[in-house]
Design a protein around this motif. Structure first.
Motif, PDB file in Angstrom:
ATOM      1  N   ARG A 106       0.807  -1.218   0.000  1.00 57.93           N
ATOM      2  CA  ARG A 106       0.000   0.000   0.000  1.00 57.93           C
ATOM      3  C   ARG A 106       0.841   1.270   0.000  1.00 57.93           C
ATOM      4  O   ARG A 106       0.291   2.370  -0.078  1.00 57.93           O
ATOM      5  CB  ARG A 106      -0.953  -0.017   1.194  1.00 57.93           C
ATOM      6  CG  ARG A 106      -2.057  -1.053   1.050  1.00 57.93           C
ATOM      7  CD  ARG A 106      -2.857  -1.226   2.320  1.00 57.93           C
ATOM      8  NE  ARG A 106      -2.076  -1.899   3.374  1.00 57.93           N
ATOM      9  CZ  ARG A 106      -2.560  -2.205   4.569  1.00 57.93           C
ATOM     10  NH1 ARG A 106      -3.804  -1.891   4.873  1.00 57.93           N
ATOM     11  NH2 ARG A 106      -1.791  -2.833   5.453  1.00 57.93           N
ATOM     12  N   GLY A 107       2.149   1.156   0.102  1.00 52.01           N
ATOM     13  CA  GLY A 107       3.012   2.304  -0.110  1.00 52.01           C
ATOM     14  C   GLY A 107       3.689   2.851   1.125  1.00 52.01           C
ATOM     15  O   GLY A 107       3.417   2.435   2.251  1.00 52.01           O
ATOM     16  N   THR A 108       4.584   3.823   0.890  1.00 52.56           N
ATOM     17  CA  THR A 108       5.423   4.390   1.946  1.00 52.56           C
ATOM     18  C   THR A 108       5.097   5.839   2.256  1.00 52.56           C
ATOM     19  O   THR A 108       5.822   6.485   3.007  1.00 52.56           O
ATOM     20  CB  THR A 108       6.907   4.307   1.556  1.00 52.56           C
ATOM     21  OG1 THR A 108       7.117   5.094   0.363  1.00 52.56           O
ATOM     22  CG2 THR A 108       7.338   2.877   1.289  1.00 52.56           C
ATOM     23  N   GLY A 109       4.019   6.377   1.688  1.00 50.83           N
ATOM     24  CA  GLY A 109       3.695   7.777   1.912  1.00 50.83           C
ATOM     25  C   GLY A 109       3.482   8.086   3.382  1.00 50.83           C
ATOM     26  O   GLY A 109       3.177   7.203   4.198  1.00 50.83           O
ATOM     27  N   LEU A 110       3.623   9.349   3.741  1.00 51.13           N
ATOM     28  CA  LEU A 110       3.438   9.749   5.124  1.00 51.13           C
ATOM     29  C   LEU A 110       2.046   9.343   5.602  1.00 51.13           C
ATOM     30  O   LEU A 110       1.044   9.615   4.955  1.00 51.13           O
ATOM     31  CB  LEU A 110       3.611  11.258   5.275  1.00 51.13           C
ATOM     32  CG  LEU A 110       5.052  11.763   5.358  1.00 51.13           C
ATOM     33  CD1 LEU A 110       5.075  13.275   5.400  1.00 51.13           C
ATOM     34  CD2 LEU A 110       5.743  11.191   6.576  1.00 51.13           C
ATOM     35  N   GLY A 111       1.992   8.677   6.749  1.00 56.40           N
ATOM     36  CA  GLY A 111       0.728   8.220   7.301  1.00 56.40           C
ATOM     37  C   GLY A 111       0.114   7.057   6.558  1.00 56.40           C
ATOM     38  O   GLY A 111      -1.055   6.726   6.769  1.00 56.40           O
ATOM     39  N   SER A 112       0.889   6.391   5.712  1.00 55.13           N
ATOM     40  CA  SER A 112       0.359   5.347   4.839  1.00 55.13           C
ATOM     41  C   SER A 112      -0.209   4.166   5.616  1.00 55.13           C
ATOM     42  O   SER A 112       0.337   3.745   6.642  1.00 55.13           O
ATOM     43  CB  SER A 112       1.462   4.847   3.903  1.00 55.13           C
ATOM     44  OG  SER A 112       1.040   3.717   3.180  1.00 55.13           O
TER      45      SER A 112
END
Length: 512
Positions: A106-112
């Motif tokens: 689902r990814g590494t974005g902030l707050g992911s």
């Protein structure tokens, strides 16, 4: 900045890709491929396939380095092990320290939602599957897609940081992820009363050496009524506390958010809450995550603001703080600095005519033996022993800090027509009205009692006798002292420096 090469077993690490994240600096390297794991020969249940990659991070490396891992279908378990070189460095120079964590497809974005765990530098391997996960990590399905190993080069030696990572996939059908249960939000309590707690504790789910069960037992032995869990950068321990709470011990759940510019407690968040930490003060992200902490039911409490470890010194300011941890573990000079800084915020508030102020608290930050759970502890006046009531007491400053459950403090001010104000309250009388401030203590033999105001320390008692019980009273006016707070101190051990605290209170404010 980074050099990456393919490892053993034909690991497919392609040309690296670099980017700067919206918060902190980050690098994404070329991916690790397990494409041949879809071959018929690797489909057998229980079959494993491994890839090893290695590389070197140079001084000045990004805060976070992500290594993509292409996970094929039919994987039931993912295991990661790693190591890195620790060469000798010149005196006064930092050596290598490399943290590690994991994000799923689902990814590494902030707050992911892709966050699957973080162990920092506490362990050299971890495993994730649907049924279970290594402490610090979250169980859940191992779905096909691009996962990311997250590296955090905390410090890098002049020679660079050479590392090696092995990823092992085990084929098979997904198991069932257990439905978590959490501690109740209320214990029996004693109605409106003073409740003792320690809100900064570390277990094996981060860099602590104790299990949740061992911590709960030590909390009871220390005479605590409540604790807050605060493992670094993960919520993985939250379900582990469900069976450890009881009528005699309230367990609230939280996290120590460990940024590169200071640590902050998310105190009493909703169960399962994870708050991201991948930003610096310069990124202007902190305010959003402080608000997210409160949105998820927690208090925002900067921890050990003058801590001496790398990255521990708090650099985000107190504008978003609900309270601040002034006393952390055994009393040391950095706590004295934190106390002085906090007192300056009180002075600024009263001289600026502001009603808002930041209460203080104290916690043990206990990790392992011989760290003492409940040294110190925050004693909170609350309507009952519940998450909400304890948080309200901390936020209002109706609390004092003591070195153990043996130390009891009663502090308040009287004046006007029978008016009285206790810790964290205001005695609303005219500026010239006479006010009497009184402090009573138990469990403090040999200690001196002090009254501290916006002008400094204006009263110091004789030492308390061997019984440990003592009292002091002082007369003032609101025009002379805008607030008064109390300190109980041990005898000084270094000439010219004050003795260590045995207890201190939040202030009583004087005047309209």
């Amino acid at each position: 900045m980074c050099e990456e090469q393919g490892g053993s077993g034909g690991a497919g690490v392609g040309r690296r890709a670099l980017f700067t994240a919206a918060a902190a600096t980050a690098v994404t390297l070329g991916g690790v491929s397990f494409a041949e794991a879809d071959d018929d020969g690797a489909q057998q249940d229980g079959a494993t396939v491994s890839r090893t990659v290695s590389g070197t991070l140079e001084p000045g490396a990004a805060d976070f380095v992500y290594i993509p891992v292409e996970v094929p279908r039919g994987v039931r378990e993912l295991k990661v092990s790693y190591g890195y070189e620790k060469p000798q460095v010149p005196a006064g120079t930092q050596g290598n320290a490399l943290d590690i964590g994991l994000f799923d497809e689902r990814g590494t974005g902030l707050g992911s939602d892709g966050f699957r765990g973080w162990s920092g530098g506490a362990r050299t391997e971890f495993t994730v599957s649907a049924e279970q996960a290594t402490p610090g990590y979250l169980p859940g399905p191992v779905r096909a897609g691009t996962w990311h190993i997250a590296l955090g080069p905390y410090t890098v030696a002049p020679q660079g940081l050479a590392y090696e990572i092995t990823i092992t996939l085990t084929k098979g059908a997904q198991g069932r992820t257990p439905r978590p249960s959490f501690p109740p939000e209320r214990a029996r309590g004693r109605g409106r009363a003073w409740y003792r707690g320690d809100c900064h504790l570390h277990s094996v789910h981060s860099d602590g050496g104790r299990t949740p069960a061992e911590i709960a037992a030590l909390a009871r032995a220390a005479g605590l009524d409540f604790i807050n869990t605060s493992d670094h950068n993960t919520s993985s321990s939250h379900p582990e506390w469900a069976d450890l709470a009881g009528d005699d011990l309230l367990i609230v759940l939280g996290e120590e958010i460990t940024t590169r510019n200071g640590h902050v407690l998310a105190l009493g968040t909703d169960p399962g809450t994870w708050i991201d930490w991948r930003y610096r003060a310069r990124d202007n992200r902190w305010g959003a995550y402080a608000r997210e902490t409160r949105k998820r039911g927690g208090l925002v409490v900067p921890a050990h603001p003058h801590g001496t470890c790398i990255g521990c010194n708090w650099k985000f300011g107190l504008a978003e703080a609900d309270a601040v941890e002034v006393w952390n573990g055994p009393y040391t000079p950095d706590d004295e600095m934190s106390l002085a800084d906090w007192d300056n915020t009180l002075v600024a508030a009263v001289r600026g005519g502001r009603a808002d102020w930041t209460p203080a608290m104290g916690n043990s930050d206990a990790h392992r033996d011989p760290d003492v759970v409940g040294l110190p502890q925050t004693v909170v006046l609350a309507d009952d022993l519940s998450r909400q009531a304890i948080q309200e007491g901390i936020r209002a400053g109706r609390s004092y800090v003591a070195e153990s459950s043996a130390v009891e403090v009663a502090f308040g001010a009287t004046g006007g027509r029978g008016g009285h104000a206790g810790i964290g309250e205001r005695l609303a009388v005219d500026a010239a009205a006479p006010v009497t401030v009184r402090l009573d203590v138990k469990g403090a033999p040999g200690c001196t009692l002090h009254f501290v105001t916006d002008q400094g320390t204006l009263f110091t008692s004789e030492a308390v006798d061997g019984s440990g019980s003592g009292s002091a009273a002082w007369h003032t006016t609101p025009s002379y002292a805008a607030y008064v707070r109390a300190e109980v101190r041990h005898p000084a051990t270094v000439e010219g420096l004050p003795g260590a605290l045995a207890a201190f209170t939040n202030p009583v404010f004087l005047g309209g």
